[in-house]
Design an enzyme around this catalytic site. Structure first.
Site, PDB file in Angstrom:
ATOM      1  CE  LYS A  69       2.369  -0.166  12.965  1.00  0.00           C
ATOM      2  NZ  LYS A  69       1.045  -0.352  12.549  1.00  0.00           N
ATOM      3  CG  ASN A 113       4.385   1.162   9.681  1.00  0.00           C
ATOM      4  OD1 ASN A 113       3.370   0.563   9.039  1.00  0.00           O
ATOM      5  ND2 ASN A 113       4.088   2.206  10.329  1.00  0.00           N
ATOM      6  CG  ASN A 166       3.317   4.420   1.730  1.00  0.00           C
ATOM      7  OD1 ASN A 166       3.963   4.053   0.949  1.00  0.00           O
ATOM      8  ND2 ASN A 166       2.434   3.488   2.594  1.00  0.00           N
ATOM      9  CB  THR A 167       3.912  10.531   5.113  1.00  0.00           C
ATOM     10  OG1 THR A 167       2.615  10.029   5.243  1.00  0.00           O
ATOM     11  CG2 THR A 167       4.252  11.935   5.588  1.00  0.00           C
ATOM     12  CB  SER A 226       3.756   5.389   7.421  1.00  0.00           C
ATOM     13  OG  SER A 226       3.280   5.127   5.998  1.00  0.00           O
ATOM     14  CG  ASN A 253      -0.539   0.671   2.476  1.00  0.00           C
ATOM     15  OD1 ASN A 253      -0.531   1.968   2.410  1.00  0.00           O
ATOM     16  ND2 ASN A 253       0.423  -0.003   3.258  1.00  0.00           N
ATOM     17  CG  PHE A 285      -0.444   8.879   7.223  1.00  0.00           C
ATOM     18  CD1 PHE A 285      -0.565   7.502   7.379  1.00  0.00           C
ATOM     19  CD2 PHE A 285       0.436   9.860   7.722  1.00  0.00           C
ATOM     20  CE1 PHE A 285       0.629   6.970   8.172  1.00  0.00           C
ATOM     21  CE2 PHE A 285       1.373   9.273   8.657  1.00  0.00           C
ATOM     22  CZ  PHE A 285       1.591   7.768   8.715  1.00  0.00           C
TER      23      PHE A 285
END
Length: 356
Positions: free
Chosen positions: A230, A259, A193-194, A191, A109, A113
């Site tokens: 996390k 994560n 993805n940011t 994450s 993915n 967010f």
């Protein structure tokens, strides 16, 4: 082959993953009056001063906006972690951004967010608390132990990671609005993805961030809310140990390991398909060994009273037991829930139930 497996392989795999997720979540919410009647899978455990109905939770990412907490709890999860919620609402990354790798029992993915923002989620949680209070007043006794609520907060994408004051203010906003509704709070700095988010795992940036969130949560709550961080599976061993030492030094309540990963090593899926999917965080079975390795590193380093939550590739009862044997106090799943279906939580809970 189960009915869900037939549905998944012959219907859901032919549907866009994000659309399938929303359809499945609607079905779970619709079925709540039925699932609520299922026998409780409770095997209570005390962690972080909280009483969890069992050791299995749903990881952040499934219910980003707190729209189905009680429906998910009715499936048996002992805790539901919502989010990741950011200070400001944001649409996330362009679609498509969610991809299945069935041969690996994995998902990639790059959601980014996507969520309604802290203000909207806080209003939703306020309404939930009011509804729960009405239900308590109208009920002579509770029929099952209450699943606990974790709230996972992260950085708004437009906030530069190198502007420390802006980062602190962004997380502070989420903590101020959401802490009053949380049984525990998670600071997500992992994450992939940011842009720039994982840079916040560096101890010199992480310490002031955790301290600010801790102070903010204490200012807006009567009872102290446990706080965790996390972390990513892609940290080096030295960096994992540095986070462990920081957690002990500032009396953090726990660490969630781990994560998703940016690694693509060892996948069975054709490499051309993996390249076609592109960047994003990989979750599911391929993450099992690395996540377990990080968990073991942490448990050897931290004090026994610092909680560890094992997540990443927890698919089978044996996977969950391995996390508990390695020192996890709780375990979480997400990708396995997608592949295995709504009866999966109870299978894991039965298989990991404490004796006695």
């Amino acid at each position: 082959m189960t009915a869900y497996r037939l549905l998944f392989e012959h219907v859901l795999t032919r549907t866009d993953p994000e659309r399938a997720h929303h359809a499945a979540f609607r079905a779970i919410r619709t079925a709540t009056p039925l699932t609520r009647r299922l026998p409780s899978a409770a095997s209570p455990v005390e962690v972080m001063g909280l009483s969890f109905p069992n050791r299995l939770g749903l990881a952040a990412g499934f219910d980003k906006n707190a729209v189905g907490i009680d429906a998910l709890a009715a499936l048996g999860f002992g805790h539901i972690e919502i989010g990741t919620v950011t200070g400001e609402a944001q649409p996330g990354n362009p679609k498509p951004r969610l991809f299945r790798l069935p041969d690996d029992r994995a998902v990639i993915n790059r959601m980014g967010f996507n969520n309604d923002g802290a203000e909207a989620v806080a209003r939703r949680l306020e309404r939930r608390v009011a509804a729960m209070s009405r239900q308590e007043r109208n009920s002579r006794h509770r029929t099952r132990p209450r699943s606990l609520l974790g709230i996972n907060i992260g950085k708004t994408k437009v906030v530069p990671d190198d502007d420390q004051a802006a980062v602190l203010a962004d997380y502070e906003k989420s903590a101020r609005l959401l802490s009053p509704y949380a049984d525990y709070l998670v600071v997500n700095v992992s994450s992939p993805n940011t842009p720039g988010l994982r840079n916040l795992q560096a101890v010199e940036k992480l310490e002031p961030l955790l301290q600010r969130v801790r102070r903010t949560a204490d200012e807006v709550t009567v009872d102290r809310v446990p706080m965790l961080v996390k972390i990513a599976p892609d940290l080096s061993e030295d960096d994992v140990l540095a986070v462990a030492d920081l957690a002990g030094a500032i009396r953090l309540d726990g660490i969630i390991a781990t994560n998703t990963t940016t690694s693509r090593d060892g996948l069975r899926t054709d490499s051309a398909r993996v390249a076609e999917v592109g960047p994003g965080g990989l979750s599911g079975a391929p993450l099992t060994e690395r996540s377990l390795e990080v968990l073991r590193l942490l448990r050897k380093r931290v004090e026994d009273d610092l909680a560890l939550i094992g997540v990443g590739g927890v698919t089978t009862v044996d996977d969950a037991r391995a996390r508990l044997e390695a020192g996890a106090d709780l375990v979480q799943g997400y990708t396995a829930f997608i592949y295995e279906g709504p009866l999966w939580p109870r299978r894991i809970i039965r298989g990991t139930r404490d004796p006695g």
